[in-house]
Design a protein around this motif. Structure first.
Motif, short mmCIF file in Angstrom:
data_model
loop_
_atom_site.label_atom_id
_atom_site.label_comp_id
_atom_site.label_asym_id
_atom_site.label_seq_id
_atom_site.Cartn_x
_atom_site.Cartn_y
_atom_site.Cartn_z
N ALA A 1 0.85 -1.18 0.00
CA ALA A 1 0.00 0.00 0.00
C ALA A 1 0.89 1.24 0.00
O ALA A 1 2.04 1.19 0.44
CB ALA A 1 -0.91 0.00 1.22
N LYS A 2 0.33 2.35 -0.51
CA LYS A 2 1.11 3.59 -0.51
C LYS A 2 0.20 4.77 -0.25
O LYS A 2 -1.02 4.70 -0.41
CB LYS A 2 1.87 3.78 -1.82
N LYS A 3 0.84 5.87 0.16
CA LYS A 3 0.12 7.11 0.41
C LYS A 3 1.07 8.28 0.24
O LYS A 3 2.19 8.25 0.77
CB LYS A 3 -0.43 7.11 1.85
N ASP B 1 7.62 9.53 -5.13
CA ASP B 1 6.80 9.05 -6.24
C ASP B 1 7.43 9.52 -7.55
O ASP B 1 7.59 10.72 -7.76
CB ASP B 1 5.38 9.60 -6.12
N PRO B 2 7.82 8.58 -8.41
CA PRO B 2 8.50 8.99 -9.65
C PRO B 2 7.63 9.84 -10.57
O PRO B 2 8.14 10.69 -11.29
CB PRO B 2 8.88 7.67 -10.31
N ALA B 3 6.33 9.65 -10.52
CA ALA B 3 5.43 10.41 -11.41
C ALA B 3 5.23 11.84 -10.94
O ALA B 3 5.27 12.77 -11.73
CB ALA B 3 4.09 9.69 -11.52
N SER B 4 5.00 12.03 -9.63
CA SER B 4 4.66 13.36 -9.11
C SER B 4 5.81 14.06 -8.39
O SER B 4 5.75 15.25 -8.15
CB SER B 4 3.48 13.24 -8.14
N LEU C 1 4.80 7.18 1.53
CA LEU C 1 5.11 6.07 2.42
C LEU C 1 4.61 4.81 1.74
O LEU C 1 3.53 4.79 1.13
CB LEU C 1 4.43 6.23 3.78
N LEU C 2 5.41 3.77 1.84
CA LEU C 2 5.06 2.46 1.30
C LEU C 2 5.01 1.49 2.47
O LEU C 2 5.85 1.56 3.36
CB LEU C 2 6.13 1.98 0.33
N MET C 3 4.03 0.62 2.47
CA MET C 3 4.00 -0.39 3.52
C MET C 3 3.64 -1.74 2.93
O MET C 3 2.90 -1.83 1.96
CB MET C 3 3.05 -0.02 4.65
N SER C 4 4.22 -2.75 3.51
CA SER C 4 3.80 -4.11 3.20
C SER C 4 3.17 -4.67 4.47
O SER C 4 3.69 -4.48 5.57
CB SER C 4 4.97 -4.97 2.72
N ALA D 1 4.17 -1.66 -9.50
CA ALA D 1 3.98 -0.21 -9.57
C ALA D 1 4.78 0.53 -8.49
O ALA D 1 4.72 1.75 -8.42
CB ALA D 1 2.49 0.12 -9.42
N LEU D 2 5.53 -0.19 -7.69
CA LEU D 2 6.34 0.44 -6.63
C LEU D 2 7.59 1.07 -7.22
O LEU D 2 8.12 0.59 -8.23
CB LEU D 2 6.74 -0.61 -5.59
N PRO D 3 8.10 2.13 -6.59
CA PRO D 3 9.36 2.72 -7.06
C PRO D 3 10.52 1.75 -6.81
O PRO D 3 10.40 0.80 -6.03
CB PRO D 3 9.49 3.99 -6.21
N SER D 4 11.63 2.00 -7.44
CA SER D 4 12.78 1.11 -7.29
C SER D 4 13.63 1.46 -6.06
O SER D 4 14.42 0.63 -5.61
CB SER D 4 13.64 1.15 -8.55
#
Length: 99
Positions: free
Chosen positions: A4-6, A40-43, A48-51, A71-74
């Motif tokens: 998930a991301k936000k 975020d590479p697009a914006s 924050l990313l969570m698993s 779709a996650l960043p590298s």
């Protein structure tokens, strides 16, 4: 495992990190759980990313949306979790030269 991301405002980071860390410890520090910060590479916005082990826990984190792993960043920096698990999926962010 669920990703998930936000997009995050800096003021939201600490309370979210605290909540995630409480859950992480309560569940016995599972290897598959992590909270990471990225851009975020697009914006260009901070995210924050969570698993999480499953979708049941996603409701504890307001505003986070499920995201496909591809779709996650590298690059991401670990906030909570196991560094060896982070390195299986992400590179640490490269240092940028100051202008």
């Amino acid at each position: 495992m669920l990703w998930a991301k936000k997009a995050i405002d800096p003021a939201e980071r600490d309370p979210t990190q605290d909540r995630f860390e409480e859950l992480f410890v309560k569940l016995g520090s599972p290897k598959q759980m992590m909270l990471a910060a990225a851009c975020d590479p697009a914006s260009g916005q901070s995210i924050l990313l969570m698993s999480l082990p499953n979708t049941a826990y996603l409701g504890l984190f307001s505003g986070f949306e499920s995201v496909a792993e591809d779709a996650l960043p590298s690059e991401a920096a670990l906030l909570v979790g196991h560094s060896d698990e982070l390195l299986k999926r992400f590179r640490y962010p490269a240092r940028r030269a100051a202008p």
